[in-house]
Design an enzyme around this catalytic site. Structure first.
Site, PDB file in Angstrom:
ATOM      1  N   TYR A 195      34.025 161.136  45.266  1.00  0.00           N
ATOM      2  CA  TYR A 195      33.935 160.422  46.549  1.00  0.00           C
ATOM      3  C   TYR A 195      34.406 161.318  47.699  1.00  0.00           C
ATOM      4  CZ  TYR A 195      33.549 156.118  43.739  1.00  0.00           C
ATOM      5  OH  TYR A 195      33.167 155.156  42.842  1.00  0.00           O
ATOM      6  N   TYR A 243      26.083 167.750  41.572  1.00  0.00           N
ATOM      7  CA  TYR A 243      24.716 167.251  41.366  1.00  0.00           C
ATOM      8  C   TYR A 243      23.778 168.444  41.158  1.00  0.00           C
ATOM      9  CZ  TYR A 243      26.901 163.085  43.326  1.00  0.00           C
ATOM     10  OH  TYR A 243      27.750 162.029  43.557  1.00  0.00           O
ATOM     11  N   GLN A 252      33.405 149.510  33.554  1.00  0.00           N
ATOM     12  CA  GLN A 252      33.086 149.200  34.951  1.00  0.00           C
ATOM     13  C   GLN A 252      31.565 149.194  35.114  1.00  0.00           C
ATOM     14  OE1 GLN A 252      33.521 151.337  39.245  1.00  0.00           O
ATOM     15  NE2 GLN A 252      35.461 151.131  38.164  1.00  0.00           N
ATOM     16  N   SER A 290      30.100 146.701  43.019  1.00  0.00           N
ATOM     17  CA  SER A 290      29.125 146.023  43.896  1.00  0.00           C
ATOM     18  C   SER A 290      29.200 144.504  43.727  1.00  0.00           C
ATOM     19  CB  SER A 290      27.700 146.515  43.602  1.00  0.00           C
ATOM     20  OG  SER A 290      27.595 147.891  43.781  1.00  0.00           O
ATOM     21  N   LEU A 322      29.612 142.273  45.745  1.00  0.00           N
ATOM     22  CA  LEU A 322      28.994 141.571  46.885  1.00  0.00           C
ATOM     23  C   LEU A 322      27.572 142.072  47.116  1.00  0.00           C
ATOM     24  CD1 LEU A 322      32.070 141.826  49.283  1.00  0.00           C
ATOM     25  CD2 LEU A 322      31.446 139.946  47.756  1.00  0.00           C
ATOM     26  N   THR A 340      25.278 145.405  47.418  1.00  0.00           N
ATOM     27  CA  THR A 340      25.617 146.801  47.691  1.00  0.00           C
ATOM     28  C   THR A 340      25.049 147.234  49.025  1.00  0.00           C
ATOM     29  OG1 THR A 340      25.478 149.035  46.819  1.00  0.00           O
ATOM     30  CG2 THR A 340      23.578 147.632  46.451  1.00  0.00           C
ATOM     31  N   ARG A 371      37.228 142.648  56.959  1.00  0.00           N
ATOM     32  CA  ARG A 371      36.719 142.307  55.627  1.00  0.00           C
ATOM     33  C   ARG A 371      37.707 142.658  54.527  1.00  0.00           C
ATOM     34  NH1 ARG A 371      31.534 143.474  57.932  1.00  0.00           N
ATOM     35  NH2 ARG A 371      31.535 145.619  57.148  1.00  0.00           N
TER      36      ARG A 371
END
Length: 328
Positions: free
Chosen positions: A60, A134, A195, A222, A224, A226, A281
């Site tokens: 991340y 990647y 997960q 996710s 909610l 995504t 939120r």
């Protein structure tokens, strides 16, 4: 699932004797578009709000911010280290056994912490090891690596024995892949969690049931729906939070559809890790312990299942260990 959960006490047991809080803050943000310091500010606020569980990953590119926020909140006396539950992830370029511990040590160094509470294999498919997370060839095709999930798992077990992580888990594993680990000869530490994507449009009844039977906690990412990033998200599905059933149940409790969706999973023992960098939120998502859904409402939300996966990761669907070809 007991309905006496509270914002102070909402941890459930893991099969190794540790516990996991039922709600955590997801910290993924697109590194190209998220302003520096966002994750740091969000985690600090979340700790003040009452969050104790943080879900992060080396890939991340913001673990340094997350770690700094946690350390500062420990230093100012708001929390102790043992109050915080941090989940880190082993990325697909680090599957070869000799790379597992260095990857975890890199996460610990970046966080500035001595251990993580949970360390999970982020995706069951291995990519070519190296500096590029990647890796692609000159034609833009992903470069894969032979996966030996059992060998990777043994290297993770050694990390737990060394005290670098309290618990070990999986992510995005299907039933066959979980079984591979559970039936591994000489298995020393069982996975405590898996997960997976999990929300009212994708309730995962079969995989959830299989995990329950094997005493593996499901952590729902996710929860909610995504982001609507077309490069990796299936946009055929309508936005979850506009669902009329969720909205109308929310009105009854003076809650929004997001709070209803989170409560639904928590009430059935699924850990939720909604990601948000919006202060409003972050606060709202945590306010799910002052109401509970009736059995009838739970069934109505279960009935919303469309078996639609938002996070398909189709760019890796030709990998032999791509997990989503199987039914579950």
């Amino acid at each position: 699932m007991n309905k006496t959960l509270s914002s102070e006490n909402h941890s459930i047991p893991l099969n190794d004797g540790n516990k996991i809080p039922l709600i955590g803050l997801g910290t993924y943000g697109d590194p190209r578009t998220t302003p520096k310091g966002t994750a740091y500010e969000s985690v600090k606020l979340a700790i003040d709000v009452g969050y104790r569980h943080f879900d992060g990953a080396l890939v991340y590119f913001n673990e340094h911010e997350v770690g700094r926020a946690i350390r500062e909140k420990i230093a100012d006396g708001t929390v102790k280290r043992e109050d915080i539950f941090y989940c880190g992830k082993l990325w697909s370029t680090f599957h070869p056994p000799e790379l597992v511990r260095p990857a975890l040590e890199k996460t610990l160094k970046t966080l500035g912490l001595d251990y993580v509470d949970l360390y999970i294999i982020e995706f069951p498919a291995a990519f070519k090891p190296g500096d590029d997370f990647y890796p692609k060839d000159e034609n833009g095709k992903y470069i894969y690596h032979d996966t030996d999930l059992c060998a990777t798992w043994e290297a993770l077990e050694a990390c737990k024995d060394a005290g670098l992580t309290k618990s070990l888990g999986l992510s995005n594993f299907n039933r066959r892949q979980i079984e591979l680990i559970l039936k591994k000869p000489g298995l020393k530490h069982r996975p405590v969690s898996n997960q997976i994507e999990c929300h009212p449009y994708f309730t995962q009844p079969k995989l959830l049931n299989y995990c329950r039977e094997n005493d593996i906690v499901v952590v729902g990412y996710s929860p909610l729906g995504t982001s609507r990033d077309a490069s990796w998200v299936n946009l055929k599905c309508p936005p979850l939070l506009e669902d009329e059933v969720l909205v109308s149940i929310g009105k009854k409790y003076n809650k929004n559809s997001a709070q209803v969706a989170l409560r639904f999973n928590v009430q059935r023992g699924v850990v939720v890790i909604p990601k948000s960098f919006s202060p409003k939120r972050i606060k709202e998502n945590f306010q799910i312990f002052d109401f509970s859904l009736t059995d009838e409402e739970m069934r109505a939300i279960e009935g919303l299942n469309k078996n639609i996966r938002f996070v398909e990761l189709l760019m890796w669907s030709d990998h032999p260990e791509y997990p989503f070809h199987d039914e579950y």
